[in-house]
Design an enzyme around this catalytic site. Structure first.
Site, PDB file in Angstrom:
ATOM      1  N   ASN A  94     126.418  32.881  38.277  1.00  0.00           N
ATOM      2  CA  ASN A  94     124.386  34.259  38.683  1.00  0.00           C
ATOM      3  C   ASN A  94     123.674  32.793  38.531  1.00  0.00           C
ATOM      4  O   ASN A  94     122.239  32.753  38.067  1.00  0.00           O
ATOM      5  CB  ASN A  94     124.094  35.101  37.994  1.00  0.00           C
ATOM      6  CG  ASN A  94     124.589  35.061  36.757  1.00  0.00           C
ATOM      7  OD1 ASN A  94     123.961  34.169  35.810  1.00  0.00           O
ATOM      8  ND2 ASN A  94     124.341  36.363  35.979  1.00  0.00           N
ATOM      9  N   HIS A 130     116.387  43.463  32.383  1.00  0.00           N
ATOM     10  CA  HIS A 130     116.896  41.618  32.589  1.00  0.00           C
ATOM     11  C   HIS A 130     117.134  41.779  34.044  1.00  0.00           C
ATOM     12  O   HIS A 130     118.681  42.226  34.481  1.00  0.00           O
ATOM     13  CB  HIS A 130     118.307  42.435  31.856  1.00  0.00           C
ATOM     14  CG  HIS A 130     118.953  40.952  31.180  1.00  0.00           C
ATOM     15  ND1 HIS A 130     119.866  40.897  30.862  1.00  0.00           N
ATOM     16  CD2 HIS A 130     118.781  39.421  31.822  1.00  0.00           C
ATOM     17  CE1 HIS A 130     120.340  38.873  30.721  1.00  0.00           C
ATOM     18  NE2 HIS A 130     119.795  39.022  31.526  1.00  0.00           N
ATOM     19  N   GLN A 164     118.508  45.257  24.201  1.00  0.00           N
ATOM     20  CA  GLN A 164     118.608  45.669  25.597  1.00  0.00           C
ATOM     21  C   GLN A 164     119.319  47.267  25.902  1.00  0.00           C
ATOM     22  O   GLN A 164     120.819  46.970  25.202  1.00  0.00           O
ATOM     23  CB  GLN A 164     119.119  44.634  26.471  1.00  0.00           C
ATOM     24  CG  GLN A 164     117.898  43.374  26.698  1.00  0.00           C
ATOM     25  CD  GLN A 164     118.990  43.092  27.851  1.00  0.00           C
ATOM     26  OE1 GLN A 164     118.160  41.844  27.821  1.00  0.00           O
ATOM     27  NE2 GLN A 164     119.613  42.676  28.250  1.00  0.00           N
ATOM     28  N   ARG A 170     117.422  34.680  26.616  1.00  0.00           N
ATOM     29  CA  ARG A 170     117.918  35.676  25.111  1.00  0.00           C
ATOM     30  C   ARG A 170     116.712  35.561  24.809  1.00  0.00           C
ATOM     31  O   ARG A 170     116.264  34.792  23.872  1.00  0.00           O
ATOM     32  CB  ARG A 170     118.806  35.752  24.957  1.00  0.00           C
ATOM     33  CG  ARG A 170     120.607  35.312  25.036  1.00  0.00           C
ATOM     34  CD  ARG A 170     120.452  36.866  25.836  1.00  0.00           C
ATOM     35  NE  ARG A 170     121.839  36.852  26.186  1.00  0.00           N
ATOM     36  CZ  ARG A 170     122.680  36.275  27.589  1.00  0.00           C
ATOM     37  NH1 ARG A 170     121.118  36.139  28.671  1.00  0.00           N
ATOM     38  NH2 ARG A 170     123.376  36.912  28.089  1.00  0.00           N
TER      39      ARG A 170
END
Length: 393
Positions: A152, A338, A319, A290
């Protein structure tokens, strides 16, 4: 024959001893052909699961590998329930062989969970970034940790470019005006700027950082990068970026800072009050790396004072982010859940990469070398304590 029986008995006794977890897992991992219990932890898509046949990264569609796994006699459990002693994941920890998770809805694999997981052999990240795992504990236990490297990187780099433009052009207040039935051009224009001519620096210039720099070059920016390794001359020429060995030297020069480094013990809380203080007043920060790399309260205070002119990213700590997370309510922020690395295109890539590694695991074959985060008790270089800044992916 007697010697073989003695040797076999001794080996079984050693493997079952508490001090030999590493060898025991290695021996169990070497046995092929047996049915495995695989647990996947993904976010729920609910009504959106059926809206796109390629929406694979959710609980309902389970990376598209259920039929394949079950046709081979494996047991595949999928859940989004990952927190607390009574969660669904916790029920399967003692006897699972493989745990698959994603950075977007991470299953936090602590040393305590690893100790309970007597059959666990393989931890897979469907995506990039394995900081939700206690990597030291995984290495000590003889586990293999791997991710779908590169799956990704384009998705995240494009998202970073979008966020730079959103902050630079003060887009969010303009959008909110339209939604709220307002019209106040001055309320947007007083802090909207062109990207051309601005200095943009990336902290970390691995795959994502390089892709971002390539995409920024046509905008006519002054591009800088800090990383543990300097690019080769050809890549520097292609990106138009200049290497700055000292982070302290680069930060004050930048109008925009993009964080592209993994979360390690060295980078946790790296951007604290002191580090932010070294940046140019009014700096724009994009962080899709992060959330825990930033000192949460230091960011809030710097936004309130105007030292940070705008903050955008899709990563939080923890998260999912709790409702009272202060970044939700900061001024001049363009935060989202996210999402940067879970586009449909990215999902197809990391689903295929996960299936490939599972297939190799069942056959006892090695993964592509770049996918390993922990192998044979050793951490990948970017996660070692002594490593300098580098980038996830």
């Amino acid at each position: 024959m007697a010697m073989r029986r003695v040797t076999g008995a001794a080996l079984r006794a050693y493997v079952s001893s508490p001090s030999s977890g590493y060898l025991a897992r290695q021996l169990r991992a070497s046995s092929s052909g047996e049915s495995k219990k695989i647990v996947g932890v993904f976010y729920k898509a609910n009504e959106y699961a059926s809206k796109n046949p390629n929406f694979l990264g959710c609980v309902e569609n389970a990376l598209g590998i259920r039929n394949w796994l079950e046709s081979q006699g494996h047991h595949y459990i999928v859940t989004d329930d990952k927190e607390g002693p009574d969660c669904e994941l916790e029920k399967h920890i003692p006897d699972l062989h493989v745990l698959i998770s994603t950075p977007f809805h991470p299953a936090y694999v602590t040393a305590e969970r690893i100790k309970k997981a007597k059959n666990l052999q393989l931890l897979l990240t469907a995506g990039i970034g394995s900081d939700h795992i206690d990597l030291q504990a995984a290495a000590a236990a003889g586990l293999t940790v791997a991710e779908v490297t590169g799956s990704n990187v384009v998705s995240v780099a494009e998202d970073e470019l979008m966020r730079i433009l959103i902050l630079m052009r003060n887009f969010v207040p303009g959008y909110n005006q339209v939604v709220n039935g307002e019209w106040n051009v001055a309320g947007i224009a007083y802090r909207a700027y062109d990207l051309e001519g601005k200095t943009v620096g990336t902290v970390g210039a691995g795959r994502i950082g390089k892709l971002l720099l390539q995409r920024l070059k046509p905008f006519g920016c002054n591009l800088l990068y800090h990383d543990r390794l300097q690019m080769g001359p050809e890549m520097e020429k292609e990106t138009g970026a200049k290497y700055v060995e000292s982070l302290d030297e680069m930060l004050p020069k930048c109008d925009v800072i993009v964080v592209n480094t993994p979360l390690t013990e060295k980078t946790r809380g790296m951007f604290n009050k002191e580090m932010i203080g070294k940046m140019k007043k009014g700096v724009l920060i994009v962080n899709n790396a992060r959330g825990a790399i930033m000192d949460r309260q230091a960011v809030v205070e710097a936004v309130e004072s105007g030292h940070i002119g705008g903050y955008s990213g899709d990563v939080w700590d923890p998260q999912p982010a709790p409702k009272d997370h202060p970044w939700r309510y900061m001024a001049n922020q363009a935060m989202t859940p996210h999402i940067s690395g879970t586009t449909i295109d990215a999902q197809l890539r990391y689903a295929a990469g996960t299936k490939d590694m599972l297939e190799r695991y069942f056959k006892g074959e090695d993964f592509p070398a770049q996918n390993y985060i922990v192998k044979d008790g050793e951490l990948a270089p970017q996660y070692r304590v002594e490593a300098r800044i580098c980038e996830t992916g």
